[in-house]
Design an enzyme around this catalytic site. Structure first.
Site, PDB file in Angstrom:
ATOM      1  N   ASP A 212      54.785  63.161 -16.686  1.00  0.00           N
ATOM      2  CA  ASP A 212      54.731  63.532 -15.271  1.00  0.00           C
ATOM      3  C   ASP A 212      56.082  63.367 -14.595  1.00  0.00           C
ATOM      4  OD1 ASP A 212      51.962  63.757 -15.734  1.00  0.00           O
ATOM      5  OD2 ASP A 212      51.624  61.670 -15.170  1.00  0.00           O
ATOM      6  N   GLU A 409      45.776  69.978 -10.628  1.00  0.00           N
ATOM      7  CA  GLU A 409      46.495  68.720 -10.377  1.00  0.00           C
ATOM      8  C   GLU A 409      47.995  69.015 -10.280  1.00  0.00           C
ATOM      9  OE1 GLU A 409      45.816  66.195 -13.762  1.00  0.00           O
ATOM     10  OE2 GLU A 409      46.378  67.735 -15.196  1.00  0.00           O
TER      11      GLU A 409
END
Ligand code: CA
Ligand code: CA
Ligand code: CA
Length: 782
Positions: A212, A409
């Protein structure tokens, strides 16, 4: 730790790295160098029996054991390990066996077996060996948690059969054993495999994972903040970790670079959990970073997901801390106005500060309502954008819904040329028919609008930036992105399970690694699709070696790990964390890409090291880890103490990749390294500065070579022009003035050639002479 490496080497021989030091051998006289001391014949059954005798036909050393006159298949050398091994623990075993009976089968299986008393026999290692050759038994075994080990005996045998005497050459042959070792398996998270190939840019780092990635540029450096997947990485004896559940992740990993190839490991920020900055949170996933001047002071705001239930923020004094909790609770919860619809996740914060100083936070995800409808699949409306307060740790007003097609997301907001971009990861399908006009599943897609608040409607959807990593790397999974600009170029961060698959030789367990790619735009502001690869991006500047370089600055490496130590960083300041390189075994190495030693070169290299064993050394090589050694630093200093050791460098000039290869006693942890520095050649000797040109020309049918030397220095110089056709000396050529001569070649034709010009001047009280060459072209005169 040794064993992890050994198992790994066995599993993926092509990429496995050096083996780490072993725990002590539990076996007494495992090499039979003390005759039969510690050994006896297996006597578990009344019928067992054999004769042990030393033999000089050893696998290693001077002797081994020979087993003859075997009565049963279990008749072999045994050692009593009672009380030396523990239930529930895992052990690594290695041993060598050999048989030679010409009447025996061409190959034969052997076992290492534990006898825990009674009738509890467990094979703990095996090998099928060719007659006349030493075979290797190598494996790990875990003693069952409930197993009594008051009786624990290890022995070597051939496979059981009821009536071995019926074929003694097949079942009861003599055999030899040597080099027996049993040691506790100590788990290690050190990655021994080669995870990033020299010359390639992706993954950015190969000694740990990081997911991420969120990029943040400050003072010409890009910092990348990542979910610390390494916290869940627990490789077992076979070198493979259980699957990443994310549940244990409560720290954030930070790396930085100003050239996009040499990455500094700044370690982990303890964000959540009982030892975290934000003790109210359990997890720290999917970070996002921004800075803003608040009350006259620049502050650094690191947002994180507390699993799916909310998002928080901690505040730093710099991009690498120190960090503070200024809020005391989560920033985004179901109580945040407009944030929750009861089924969406409140995670994956993405932060953006506009030119007017107004901050925005995008967040959210999930939103599968179980209806399996096309509407819920394509428009779950699970993500949001909200204004941040001036303090960046509060929100203003109500969150607005972002209706991004197939959203799941990883929301991220950025601005370019007056346009705002919302990028996100699409979902993997909620059961409804997927709209072909939207993105494919598990991809990074984006919207474009004229305001950070949108409105972000389906009409603002512009396409995809990046397909699922499975498209490029075999292993797919989720993804998460960010966009940053450095030196005028836009870049895109994504993650892929590339290091994970290189460790295991293919399979992945959800451990993600950061990657970079260039991001380019079309004239209308839309984004050109990014392709995933291992090459990554070009190094954007050379590395300056004439300063302190933290040793945790790495382009490529194999076999090392890093750890935080007390005290600040010499390179990044007293408030910045400092790491050292450790778990350095014989054969491990690190490197720096494109180090610019300059025209004058380096005279020395210094390492700040902590020796852990005598006999270690650091070898310096250029442009390849097997290139010739240009300098060696013997790591000979008091053990356990930090010290600076230097080696001379001679003739290292220009730009090179620098490889530090580590050598020393096999099986030992050699030393730790904190930093490097190189010494520049202090003075190039002073030079007489001349600007020299040469040319050929024709005057009538004669070829001439003309030479001009302009005094570009500050002192008068005596200049001599040397050509194949004559020499001329001009004394006292003043600064800015020139010496000139056109030499007649006395021929109609001249080949291309070179002239040499020397200048002599008094510089700094010393007479200095400097030579220059200049080329001229051929001329034919007719
Ligand atoms: Ca031996
Ligand atoms: Ca190592
Ligand atoms: Ca350091």
């Amino acid at each position: 730790m040794a064993v992890a490496g050994a198992m790994l080497a066995a599993a993926v021989a092509a990429t496995a790295g050096p083996v780490q030091a072993a725990a002590p051998n539990i076996i007494v006289n495992g090499g039979f160098e003390d005759g039969l001391a510690g050994w006896f014949t297996n006597n578990g059954n009344a019928t067992d029996g054999a004769t042990l005798s030393p033999t000089t036909d050893a696998y290693a050393g001077a002797s081994a054991v020979l087993v003859t006159d075997r009565k049963t298949t279990g008749s072999g050398p045994m050692q009593d390990l009672s009380g030396k091994v523990q239930a529930g623990k895992t052990y690594a075993i290695t041993a060598r066996v050999k048989y030679e009976n010409p009447n025996s089968p061409a190959t034969k299986q052997f076992f290492a077996t534990m006898h825990y008393g009674g009738s509890t026999y467990t094979n703990v290692g095996t090998v099928t060996v060719a007659r006349g050759q030493w075979g290797l038994i190598q494996g790990t075994f875990t003693i069952p948690a409930g197993q009594s080990v008051t009786t624990a005996r290890l022995f070597f045998e051939t496979p059981w059969t009821s009536n071995p005497a019926s074929a003694p050459d097949t079942h009861l042959m003599d055999f030899k054993v040597d080099d027996v070792s049993v040691s506790e398996f100590v788990p290690s998270t050190t990655i021994e495999a080669l995870g990033k190939n020299p010359g390639e840019g992706n993954p950015l780092i190969s000694h740990k994972f990081g997911a991420d990635g969120n990029a943040f540029v400050h003072d010409g450096r890009v910092y990348i903040y990542m979910t610390n997947d390494t916290q869940e990485y627990k490789p077992g004896p076979n070198g493979v970790s259980p699957t990443n559940t994310y549940g244990g992740i409560n720290t954030i990993t930070v790396i930085s670079s100003d050239d996009l190839m040499n990455w500094v490991d700044h370690g982990e920020i303890p964000v959540a959990g009982p030892n975290g900055i934000a003790r109210y949170a359990n997890n720290s996933w999917a970070p996002a970073m921004e800075s803003k001047v608040v009350d006259g002071k620049e502050k650094f705001f690191l947002y994180f997901a507390n699993n799916g239930g909310g998002s928080g923020v901690i505040v730093g004094d710099s991009p690498v801390g120190p960090w503070h909790d200024e809020r005391g609770n989560l920033l985004i919860t179901s109580a945040t106005p407009g944030a929750s619809d009861g089924k969406n996740w409140l995670f994956d914060p993405g932060v953006f500060v506009d030119d007017d100083g107004q901050g925005y936070l995008v967040f959210g995800g999930g939103g599968d309502d179980g209806s399996r409808s096309a509407e819920n699949t394509n428009h779950p409306k699970s993500t949001r954008v909200i204004k941040l307060g001036d303090d960046m740790i509060s929100t203003k007003g109500s969150a607005e819904v972002i209706d991004a097609p197939l959203v799941f997301e990883a929301g991220h907001l950025f601005k370019r040329d007056g346009k705002y971009y919302y990028s996100y990861s699409s979902n993997f399908g909620f059961g409804g028919t997927i709209d072909p006009n939207g993105p494919p599943t598990g991809a990074i897609a984006y919207l474009m609008a004229d305001s950070p608040m949108g409105p972000w409607t389906p009409e603002t959807y512009k396409g995809i930036i990046f397909r699922n990593p499975g498209t490029y790397f075999g292993a797919g999974g989720n993804n998460h992105q960010s966009v940053f600009k450095l030196d005028g170029q836009y870049y895109f961060t994504y993650h892929a399970q590339t290091l994970n698959s290189r460790i295991t030789g293919g399979a992945t367990q959800g451990f993600r690694s950061p990657h970079l790619a260039k991001l380019d735009f079309n004239a209308d502001g839309t984004i050109k699709e990014v392709k995933g690869d291992y090459k990554g991006v070009e190094q954007i500047r050379n590395l300056d070696p004439y300063r302190v370089i933290e040793a945790e600055t790495i382009a490529w490496q194999q076999g090392i790990a890093t750890k935080k130590v007390d005290g600040g960083s010499e390179e990044f300041g007293a408030q910045a964390p400092n790491l050292v390189v450790h778990d350095i075994d014989n054969g491990d190495w690190t490197s720096l890409a494109k180090v610019d030693f300059g025209e004058n070169g380096a005279t020395g290299v210094t390492a700040k090291v902590r020796p852990l064993v005598a006999g270690g050394k650091i070898e310096i090589r250029l442009d390849g880890r097997t290139s010739p050694v240009v300098a060696t630093i013997p790591v000979d200093a008091p053990l356990g103490e930090w010290t600076k050791l230097t080696a001379k460098l001679d003739g290292v000039k220009g730009v090179h990749d620098v490889y530090f290869t580590y050598a020393g006693p096999e099986g030992a942890d050699l030393f730790e390294i904190d930093s490097w520095s190189f010494a520049a050649n202090p003075s190039s000797s002073p030079k007489v500065k001349l600007t020299v040109t040469a040319s050929s020309r024709c005057i009538g049918t004669s070829a001439y070579v003309a030479v001009t030397a302009v005094n570009a220095g500050d002192a008068p110089a005596t200049v001599t022009l040397n050509t194949p056709f004559g020499t001329k000396t001009v004394t006292d050529v003043a600064p800015g003035k020139q010496a000139y001569q056109s030499f007649n070649t006395r021929a109609a034709q001249v080949d291309a050639g070179t002239v040499t010009v020397t200048g002599t001047a008094t510089i700094g009280g010393k007479q200095v002479t400097t030579s220059y060459d200049a080329a001229y072209t051929a001329a034919t005169c007719r």
